[in-house]
Design a protein around this motif. Structure first.
Motif, mmCIF file in Angstrom:
data_model
loop_
_atom_site.group_PDB
_atom_site.id
_atom_site.type_symbol
_atom_site.label_atom_id
_atom_site.label_comp_id
_atom_site.label_asym_id
_atom_site.label_seq_id
_atom_site.Cartn_x
_atom_site.Cartn_y
_atom_site.Cartn_z
ATOM 1 N N PRO A 170 -4.298 -63.193 24.511
ATOM 2 C CA PRO A 170 -4.291 -64.335 23.579
ATOM 3 C C PRO A 170 -2.886 -64.910 23.426
ATOM 4 O O PRO A 170 -2.265 -64.826 22.375
ATOM 5 C CB PRO A 170 -4.792 -63.698 22.278
ATOM 6 N N LEU A 171 -2.367 -65.514 24.517
ATOM 7 C CA LEU A 171 -0.993 -66.004 24.527
ATOM 8 C C LEU A 171 -0.921 -67.401 25.112
ATOM 9 O O LEU A 171 -1.686 -67.749 26.013
ATOM 10 C CB LEU A 171 -0.109 -65.082 25.381
ATOM 11 N N ASP A 172 0.024 -68.185 24.595
ATOM 12 C CA ASP A 172 0.362 -69.416 25.293
ATOM 13 C C ASP A 172 1.451 -69.059 26.308
ATOM 14 O O ASP A 172 1.707 -67.891 26.570
ATOM 15 C CB ASP A 172 0.837 -70.491 24.306
ATOM 16 N N GLU A 173 2.111 -70.062 26.874
ATOM 17 C CA GLU A 173 3.094 -69.767 27.919
ATOM 18 C C GLU A 173 4.495 -69.555 27.369
ATOM 19 O O GLU A 173 5.443 -69.418 28.131
ATOM 20 C CB GLU A 173 3.083 -70.876 28.975
ATOM 21 N N SER A 174 4.659 -69.532 26.071
ATOM 22 C CA SER A 174 5.977 -69.274 25.491
ATOM 23 C C SER A 174 6.080 -67.810 25.082
ATOM 24 O O SER A 174 6.138 -67.479 23.903
ATOM 25 C CB SER A 174 6.215 -70.193 24.284
ATOM 26 N N LYS B 92 3.562 -66.282 34.376
ATOM 27 C CA LYS B 92 3.313 -67.256 33.306
ATOM 28 C C LYS B 92 4.317 -67.153 32.152
ATOM 29 O O LYS B 92 4.201 -67.871 31.164
ATOM 30 C CB LYS B 92 1.889 -67.084 32.781
ATOM 31 N N CYS B 93 5.295 -66.263 32.260
ATOM 32 C CA CYS B 93 6.222 -66.062 31.141
ATOM 33 C C CYS B 93 7.365 -67.076 31.160
ATOM 34 O O CYS B 93 7.656 -67.693 32.183
ATOM 35 C CB CYS B 93 6.775 -64.637 31.151
ATOM 36 N N SER C 180 11.147 -56.547 42.653
ATOM 37 C CA SER C 180 10.346 -57.660 43.177
ATOM 38 C C SER C 180 9.923 -58.626 42.076
ATOM 39 O O SER C 180 9.814 -59.838 42.305
ATOM 40 C CB SER C 180 9.113 -57.121 43.903
ATOM 41 N N LEU C 181 9.700 -58.108 40.863
ATOM 42 C CA LEU C 181 9.270 -58.981 39.765
ATOM 43 C C LEU C 181 10.374 -59.950 39.351
ATOM 44 O O LEU C 181 10.090 -61.035 38.837
ATOM 45 C CB LEU C 181 8.817 -58.143 38.569
ATOM 46 N N THR C 182 11.620 -59.566 39.585
ATOM 47 C CA THR C 182 12.740 -60.479 39.346
ATOM 48 C C THR C 182 12.557 -61.740 40.184
ATOM 49 O O THR C 182 12.711 -62.866 39.698
ATOM 50 C CB THR C 182 14.074 -59.807 39.725
ATOM 51 N N HIS C 183 12.212 -61.545 41.446
ATOM 52 C CA HIS C 183 12.039 -62.676 42.361
ATOM 53 C C HIS C 183 10.771 -63.458 42.038
ATOM 54 O O HIS C 183 10.745 -64.687 42.177
ATOM 55 C CB HIS C 183 12.020 -62.173 43.802
ATOM 56 N N LEU C 184 9.740 -62.754 41.612
ATOM 57 C CA LEU C 184 8.506 -63.450 41.241
ATOM 58 C C LEU C 184 8.749 -64.364 40.043
ATOM 59 O O LEU C 184 8.326 -65.526 40.040
ATOM 60 C CB LEU C 184 7.405 -62.441 40.921
ATOM 61 N N ALA C 185 9.439 -63.848 39.031
ATOM 62 C CA ALA C 185 9.764 -64.675 37.857
ATOM 63 C C ALA C 185 10.592 -65.886 38.262
ATOM 64 O O ALA C 185 10.420 -66.986 37.730
ATOM 65 C CB ALA C 185 10.508 -63.835 36.820
#
Length: 332
Positions: free
Chosen positions: A168-172, A269-270, A279-284
């Motif tokens: 239950p989140l928006d993109e912020s 989406k963050c 790898s998540l660093t690059h994905l973000a």
């Protein structure tokens, strides 16, 4: 029609960088096929990638497996080989695969010189002097392809939707990726110990909420961490592996023991991503999220070669949790 065989038999993050190369090739050679030689670590991610036509595992050391692999690949009528993983084993296997063009990416200068003497096409990937983007451009130079900014957008936000468990989140919202890399005994023992505990972690989370006024999602990966078990006791169980608590008027969600694709579906989406480099660093970075990348100070030059192309990028050096968390708060 060109058929590229690209060796990427290492880690997930390395493949994400190679995706920039793959996207450039797909843009320039409209009907080309891309076959990736993967490792067990990155096989699933590559198999689910829309730019890859086929993925095969790097063969095990048995001669019978190697022979089977070579026969399988030779049936694909490869036109171009790129040893993007820079591994000696990949370079060695390439000599037994039929191909018009072979581009050897070398990390050792002696290998670079040897291939140059032999008249082979090769690219020298000096990890402390050349950025990964420059190495990709050096490969593309052979094909007279100029890397464009669009090539760096390797994912769309909906690429991981099928793995998403709705929140239950928006993109912020801010993602705090809390995995084994925060603990040197579970990561690289030579790195500086952070000494994170329940008290200073809770204080850090509260400070993140206060500074950003955002909801927080704590992602965890698959490794079992005792500290997370302690932390979960302060959260309300919602369903499955989802826990929640409130700080002021904001929500903090903890998602325990996720698979990699589920983490990706949240990170993409963050607005802000905080975590140890991976790898998540690059994905973000694909989605222009603000990145706070926790790295080892004496490896700063090394990491810069991997992150130089990322926008909205901030680095914080590993340190004692109280000191390090203050620096992270300044960045967010």
């Amino acid at each position: 029609m060109k058929t590229f065989l690209i060796f990427r038999s290492d880690r997930v993050g390395d493949f994400l960088l190679t995706l920039i190369l793959i996207k450039s090739l797909k843009r320039s050679f409209k009907n080309c096929r891309i076959i990736i030689v993967a490792s067990e670590k990155n096989y699933e991610l590559i198999k689910n990638n829309k730019y890859v036509d086929k993925v095969v595992l790097f063969p095990k050391k048995k001669i019978s497996e190697i022979r089977k692999f070579i026969n399988l690949i030779n049936n694909e009528k490869i036109t171009d080989i790129i040893t993007a993983d820079r591994k000696n084993r990949s370079i060695f296997l390439s000599f037994f695969i039929k191909s018009e063009i072979k581009i050897f990416v070398c990390v050792k200068f002696i290998h670079f010189l040897l291939f140059k003497i032999l008249g082979k096409i090769n690219v020298f990937d000096n990890e402390y002097k050349v950025t990964k983007i420059q190495t990709i451009q050096n490969i593309l130079n052979y094909y007279n392809i100029l890397l464009i900014e669009q090539d760096k957008n390797i994912y769309n936000k909906n690429d991981f939707d099928k793995f998403n468990k709705s929140l239950p989140l928006d993109e912020s919202f801010l993602v705090l990726h809390f995995d084994e890399k925060w603990f040197v005994n579970k990561y690289i023992k030579k790195y500086k110990q952070i000494n994170v505990n329940k008290e200073n972690l809770n204080s850090f989370i509260e400070s993140l909420v206060k500074k950003t006024m955002m909801n927080i999602v704590i992602t965890t990966g698959n490794t079992n961490l005792d500290l997370l078990e302690e932390l979960k006791k302060e959260f309300k169980f919602i369903a499955g592996n989802l826990f929640e608590k409130s700080i002021n008027n904001n929500k903090v969600f903890l998602i325990d023991r996720q698979n990699y694709f589920q983490v990706c579906s949240i990170v993409c989406k963050c607005k802000i991503f905080v975590g140890c480099h991976g790898s998540l660093t690059h994905l973000a970075g694909c989605f222009n999220a603000k990145i706070v990348d926790i790295i080892e100070e004496n490896k700063a030059d090394f990491y810069q070669k991997y992150t130089d192309h990322l926008k909205n990028y901030n680095k914080v050096f590993r340190d004692q949790m109280i000191s390090m968390s203050k620096k992270i708060i300044e960045c967010v």
